[in-house]
Each structure stands twice: as structure tokens, then as C-alpha cells.
Design a protein around this motif. Structure first.
Motif, mmCIF file in Angstrom:
data_model
loop_
_atom_site.group_PDB
_atom_site.id
_atom_site.type_symbol
_atom_site.label_atom_id
_atom_site.label_comp_id
_atom_site.label_asym_id
_atom_site.label_seq_id
_atom_site.Cartn_x
_atom_site.Cartn_y
_atom_site.Cartn_z
ATOM 1 N N VAL A 17 0.816 -1.217 0.000
ATOM 2 C CA VAL A 17 0.000 0.000 0.000
ATOM 3 C C VAL A 17 0.850 1.268 0.000
ATOM 4 O O VAL A 17 0.337 2.366 -0.179
ATOM 5 N N TYR A 18 2.147 1.110 0.202
ATOM 6 C CA TYR A 18 3.033 2.286 0.239
ATOM 7 C C TYR A 18 4.433 1.862 -0.191
ATOM 8 O O TYR A 18 4.944 0.830 0.242
ATOM 9 N N LYS A 19 5.021 2.651 -1.091
ATOM 10 C CA LYS A 19 6.395 2.386 -1.541
ATOM 11 C C LYS A 19 7.120 3.703 -1.724
ATOM 12 O O LYS A 19 6.611 4.622 -2.360
ATOM 13 N N LYS A 20 8.324 3.777 -1.162
ATOM 14 C CA LYS A 20 9.161 4.965 -1.318
ATOM 15 C C LYS A 20 10.604 4.518 -1.497
ATOM 16 O O LYS A 20 11.127 3.731 -0.715
ATOM 17 N N ARG A 35 16.455 -8.840 4.048
ATOM 18 C CA ARG A 35 17.652 -7.984 3.982
ATOM 19 C C ARG A 35 18.839 -8.740 3.408
ATOM 20 O O ARG A 35 19.677 -8.155 2.705
ATOM 21 N N GLU A 36 18.931 -10.016 3.675
ATOM 22 C CA GLU A 36 20.004 -10.835 3.104
ATOM 23 C C GLU A 36 19.845 -10.955 1.595
ATOM 24 O O GLU A 36 20.832 -10.923 0.848
ATOM 25 N N LYS A 37 18.616 -11.097 1.134
ATOM 26 C CA LYS A 37 18.366 -11.183 -0.310
ATOM 27 C C LYS A 37 18.739 -9.876 -1.009
ATOM 28 O O LYS A 37 19.218 -9.890 -2.147
ATOM 29 N N ILE A 38 18.507 -8.756 -0.332
ATOM 30 C CA ILE A 38 18.903 -7.461 -0.899
ATOM 31 C C ILE A 38 20.420 -7.379 -1.028
ATOM 32 O O ILE A 38 20.957 -6.881 -2.034
ATOM 33 N N LYS A 39 21.139 -7.879 -0.047
ATOM 34 C CA LYS A 39 22.607 -7.837 -0.074
ATOM 35 C C LYS A 39 23.177 -8.656 -1.219
ATOM 36 O O LYS A 39 24.252 -8.355 -1.747
ATOM 37 N N LEU A 40 22.478 -9.730 -1.606
ATOM 38 C CA LEU A 40 22.967 -10.603 -2.672
ATOM 39 C C LEU A 40 22.785 -10.002 -4.055
ATOM 40 O O LEU A 40 23.391 -10.465 -5.024
ATOM 41 N N ASN A 41 21.943 -8.968 -4.187
ATOM 42 C CA ASN A 41 21.720 -8.295 -5.467
ATOM 43 C C ASN A 41 22.733 -7.158 -5.608
ATOM 44 O O ASN A 41 22.761 -6.236 -4.793
ATOM 45 N N LYS A 42 23.571 -7.227 -6.646
ATOM 46 C CA LYS A 42 24.653 -6.242 -6.775
ATOM 47 C C LYS A 42 24.138 -4.824 -6.992
ATOM 48 O O LYS A 42 24.819 -3.855 -6.659
ATOM 49 N N TYR A 43 22.943 -4.684 -7.578
ATOM 50 C CA TYR A 43 22.398 -3.341 -7.808
ATOM 51 C C TYR A 43 21.690 -2.791 -6.572
ATOM 52 O O TYR A 43 21.474 -1.584 -6.464
ATOM 53 N N LEU A 44 21.289 -3.692 -5.645
ATOM 54 C CA LEU A 44 20.592 -3.262 -4.433
ATOM 55 C C LEU A 44 21.487 -3.318 -3.200
ATOM 56 O O LEU A 44 21.045 -2.943 -2.104
ATOM 57 N N LYS A 45 22.710 -3.760 -3.381
ATOM 58 C CA LYS A 45 23.624 -3.896 -2.247
ATOM 59 C C LYS A 45 23.818 -2.534 -1.563
ATOM 60 O O LYS A 45 24.072 -1.533 -2.207
ATOM 61 N N GLY A 46 23.685 -2.546 -0.237
ATOM 62 C CA GLY A 46 23.803 -1.303 0.526
ATOM 63 C C GLY A 46 22.489 -0.575 0.713
ATOM 64 O O GLY A 46 22.444 0.489 1.332
ATOM 65 N N THR A 47 21.403 -1.168 0.199
ATOM 66 C CA THR A 47 20.078 -0.549 0.343
ATOM 67 C C THR A 47 19.489 -0.882 1.713
ATOM 68 O O THR A 47 19.491 -2.036 2.142
ATOM 69 N N THR A 48 18.984 0.120 2.391
ATOM 70 C CA THR A 48 18.333 -0.068 3.691
ATOM 71 C C THR A 48 16.859 -0.366 3.480
ATOM 72 O O THR A 48 16.142 0.423 2.848
ATOM 73 N N LEU A 49 16.407 -1.529 3.978
ATOM 74 C CA LEU A 49 14.998 -1.924 3.855
ATOM 75 C C LEU A 49 14.262 -1.544 5.139
ATOM 76 O O LEU A 49 14.653 -1.947 6.230
ATOM 77 N N LEU A 50 13.196 -0.784 4.992
ATOM 78 C CA LEU A 50 12.373 -0.394 6.130
ATOM 79 C C LEU A 50 10.919 -0.727 5.808
ATOM 80 O O LEU A 50 10.359 -0.218 4.842
ATOM 81 N N ILE A 51 10.333 -1.629 6.613
ATOM 82 C CA ILE A 51 8.930 -2.001 6.440
ATOM 83 C C ILE A 51 8.135 -1.379 7.576
ATOM 84 O O ILE A 51 8.368 -1.671 8.741
ATOM 85 N N ARG A 52 7.226 -0.514 7.211
ATOM 86 C CA ARG A 52 6.389 0.164 8.197
ATOM 87 C C ARG A 52 5.307 -0.792 8.694
ATOM 88 O O ARG A 52 4.426 -1.201 7.938
ATOM 89 N N GLN A 53 5.379 -1.174 9.977
ATOM 90 C CA GLN A 53 4.343 -2.015 10.567
ATOM 91 C C GLN A 53 4.305 -1.767 12.070
ATOM 92 O O GLN A 53 5.340 -1.603 12.714
ATOM 93 N N ASP A 54 3.092 -1.742 12.642
ATOM 94 C CA ASP A 54 2.924 -1.527 14.069
ATOM 95 C C ASP A 54 2.809 -2.875 14.757
ATOM 96 O O ASP A 54 2.563 -3.907 14.119
#
Length: 436
Positions: free
Chosen positions: A270-273, A301-320
Motif C-alpha cells: 500500500v506504500y512504496k518509497k 535484507r540478506e536477499k537485498i545484499k545478494l543483489n549487486k544493484y541493491l547492495k547497501g540498500t536499507t529496507l524499512l517495512i512500516r508495521q505496528d
């Protein structure tokens, strides 16, 4: 081999060289008609950028005379005519200053200063703009040297786009957005330099005679200056092109990551930034109902690290938290129930008021008909509820009946009339008042 050389031969259809050089010299100067055309073209291009109209911008590029001194400078270098080169550069500088002044004045006075897509497109030049300027310049100078000019010149004016960057630079000055000014002016410089270099190379290839004999040292100096200009324009634009490539790959892989890890599994995003720059890369998401625990987040987050174009990307999932979610749900339900209670209380009050209004409203017309049957001498009457305030600040509510008769009714008939009205109106406080 000979057939290939004949096919690639640029000497076929070449115009008289003296005539070509004369035409180039005529198009260098900016005075009289040329200056007016330039100012009007700048205004048209500025309006086009302001209202985001591609058609208007193209029209401005077609009527712009800015190509003249740029081609003149390339010709001058090719034939080593340094007087022509000086004249071309002075006229180009004057034309640039006039264009910047007119566009800055327009955007300063214009009430519409929102950044449009056509403006943004001129603020981030890269190596592809160099290729466009160079090969556009090649086509332009070839067309200039032909006896039959044909259609290439208008196409070159549109492709190389000298006017929009200058107008965007003026917008940057008018709004004090210096990043816009620097990016757009850099694009303008790229176009000028590589159109000039393309002209120089074609003139050398066509073996135009030198205006005067010069020694090898001066020729070497000219080539060195050209090489330096190429490097000055090429290195930053190559870096910008690489940055653009990385950003595009980042966005592409972000979309693939979301599809593979969330969309295909039935999770509704429902939200992407996203945030991509040299310092940090961020991906922020929120979901309709899916809640991730710490283990699932670690896997993502581990899967993001394995992608060379996404490496170093901070993943933040908004959930209460679940407790917080339940509390919020309870608050919402309580608010809805409270609202319903308020609505019920309001409905009761409205019904009470309507009942009171009904009680205080009398059908005088119908009542008069009934009255005349029992008391024919009554001509008219009117019944109203009235509140009387006494001297002791207390109030008494009575039912007042104002009547008129043909002859004075007797006291006994008046009392009988009052009693009948009390019964008929279901009250006990009827007071009779005769109309004077």
C-alpha cells in the motif's frame, strides 16, 4: 573497395567552397534581423518550457539562429582562420548573454514557476547528449557544404537543442536554483563544443584549404586545445551517464524484488518509497495486512545484499505491533459506537421537538367549522399557545383563543364555549379573547 569509397565519398554534391565559407560568415553575426529572431526564439522556447509544450519548444529550435557562430567556429578551426574564430566566439558569447538575459527576465516575471518535465529533462546531461551533439553536428556541417541543402538543417536544430538548455539556465537564475543553471548550461556547452568539433573534423576530412599557412607547432596547439575540450566535456558527462545507468538498474531491481518477494505471494503493497543517491539507498514499504517478524525481515535484507544493484540498500517495512493494532482497532470501534449514541440522542431530541411543534399547532380552519355548528354567532377564531410572564418572573403557558362574533354571546354561552374548547383541544388552560 573502390565502390565502398565511392559510396562514402563526401565530395559528390559539394558546393563551391568559397561560396560555402561566405555563407558561414554571413550566419555568424548577430545584429538586426538575426538578433530579433534570436530574442523571439528564446521567448517562444521559454513559454514552451513554462507550459510544458513540446510542440512550442520544437518550433523555437527551428527558428533559432544559434547554430551559425558554432559552425563558424568549427570552420575557422578547420581552415586555421583565427580572425574568423575570434569573430565567431564573440558573436556566440553575445548570443548566449542575450539569450540568458531574455529567458531570465521572462521566468522572473512569469507567475508560473513550477518545475515541468521539459525543464527537468535539460538539467542532467550525460554522454548520450555528447553523441547527439556530435553526430548532429556532423549532419549539420555536411548539409552546409552541399549544393543542395535538403532537409537535414531543421532536423539538426531539433536534435542538438541549443535553445531549451539556455532557457532552463535562465530559469535557474530567475528562481535561484543553481543546480538547474549549472546542469542546463553544461548541456549547452556540450552541444556547442561537439557541434564545433564535428564541424572541424568534417572540414579537415574535406581538405578545405587553410586561410594562411601555419607551422606544425600551431597546428599541434589547436589539436591539444580540442583534445582538452573533449576531455572536459567527456569525463563529467560519462560519470553522469554511469550514475543514470545505476539509478535505472536500481529502480528496475527494486520492482523485481517487490514482485518476487511480495506481489507473487499475495501481499498487497500500500506504500512504496525509494531513495537513490550517492550517500544512501533506501526502500520503504508498508502492507495492507501482512506483518513480518524479525526472522522474515532478516531473510529479506540478506536477499537485498545478494543483489549487486541493491547492495547497501536499507529496507524499512512500516508495521505496528499487534497490541498496538488491536488497541487502534478498539479505539476506532469505540469512536463509532460513541458516534452512534450521539446520533441516537440527537434523533430523540428531534422527535421531542417535532412532537412539541405538533402539539402547539392547531387547525384553525377546521376548528372554526366545528365551532359554528355549536355556536353560529362565532365569525372567526384563532388558537395559539402563549407564555405569559408575571411580575414575580414566573411564566404561565395558556391556550389563547381569539374570536369574533355577530352579537355578544352571553356569559353562560361563553363559559360553555370555553369548556368545549378545553375538551376539543385536550387542554385545561383555554382563555377567550374577543377581537376588538
Amino acid at each position: 573497395m573502390k565502390n565502398i569509397i565511392d559510396i562514402l565519398n563526401l565530395h559528390d554534391g559539394e558546393d563551391d567552397r568559397e561560396k560555402t565559407i561566405e555563407n558561414v560568415k554571413k550566419n555568424i553575426e548577430f545584429k538586426g534581423a538575426n538578433l530579433w529572431i534570436l530574442a523571439c526564439a528564446i521567448l517562444v522556447a521559454s513559454v514552451g518550457l513554462n507550459v510544458n509544450s513540446t510542440a512550442v519548444i520544437i518550433g523555437a529550435m527551428l527558428i533559432s539562429p544559434l547554430m551559425g557562430p558554432i559552425v563558424g567556429a568549427g570552420f575557422a578551426l578547420g581552415i586555421y582562420d583565427f580572425l574568423l574564430l575570434k569573430k565567431s566566439l564573440i558573436n556566440l558569447l553575445n548570443a548566449t548573454l542575450v539569450s540568458l538575459t531574455v529567458s531570465t527576465l521572462y521566468f522572473y516575471l512569469s507567475p508560473f514557476k513550477d518545475v515541468q518535465s521539459e525543464l527537468l529533462a535539460r538539467t542532467s546531461p550525460n554522454i548520450y547528449d555528447i553523441l547527439i551533439a556530435f553526430f548532429g553536428g556532423v549532419v549539420g556541417v555536411i548539409a552546409v557544404t552541399r549544393s543542395e541543402k535538403g532537409n537535414p538543417i531543421p532536423g539538426v536544430a531539433i536534435a542538438t537543442a541549443l535553445m531549451p538548455p539556455l532557457c532552463t539556465a535562465g530559469y535557474g537564475i530567475a528562481t535561484a536554483q543553481w543546480a538547474f543553471f549549472l546542469g542546463a548550461f553544461y548541456l549547452y556547452c556540450i552541444n556547442c563544443v561537439f557541434i564545433g568539433i564535428a564541424t572541424f573534423l568534417i572540414i579537415k576530412y574535406l581538405n578545405y584549404p587553410a586561410a594562411k599557412q601555419i607551422n606544425d607547432k600551431i597546428q599541434g596547439r589547436v589539436k591539444f586545445i580540442i583534445a582538452c575540450l573533449i576531455l572536459i566535456m567527456l569525463i563529467p558527462s560519462s560519470y553522469l551517464a554511469y550514475s543514470l545507468y545505476r539509478e535505472q538498474q536500481f529502480k528496475k531491481n527494486i520492482n523485481l524484488f517487490i514482485e518476487n518477494e511480495f506481489t507473487f505471494k499475495g501481499y498487497t503493497v500500500v506504500y512504496k518509497k525509494t531513495d537513490f543517491n550517492s550517500k544512501k539507498k533506501n526502500l520503504e514499504l508498508a502492507f495492507l495486512s501482512k506483518r513480518f517478524d524479525s526472522t522474515e525481515l532478516s531473510i529479506l535484507r540478506e536477499k537485498i545484499k545478494l543483489n549487486k544493484y541493491l547492495k547497501g540498500t536499507t529496507l524499512l517495512i512500516r508495521q505496528d505491533s499487534t497490541d498496538r493494532f488491536n488497541t487502534l482497532k478498539g479505539d476506532i470501534l469505540n469512536q463509532i459506537k460513541s458516534s452512534e449514541n450521539e446520533m441516537n440522542n440527537k434523533d430523540i431530541k428531534i422527535m421531542q421537538l417535532e412532537k412539541e411543534l405538533t402539539q402547539n399547532k392547531f387547525d384553525n380552519k377546521k376548528l372554526l367549522k366545528e365551532t359554528r355548528i355549536l355556536f353560529p354567532e362565532i365569525n372567526s377564531l384563532s388558537v395559539i399557545k402563549s407564555t405569559l410572564v408575571t411580575q414575580k418572573d414566573s411564566s404561565i403557558t395558556i391556550t389563547a383563543v381569539i374570536y369574533d362574533d355577530n352579537k355578544n354571546i352571553s356569559t353562560s354561552d361563553k363559559e360553555r364555549f370555553r369548556n368545549w374548547l378545553n375538551e376539543r383541544l385536550a387542554v385545561k388552560d383555554v382563555e377567550l379573547f374577543k377581537k376588538q
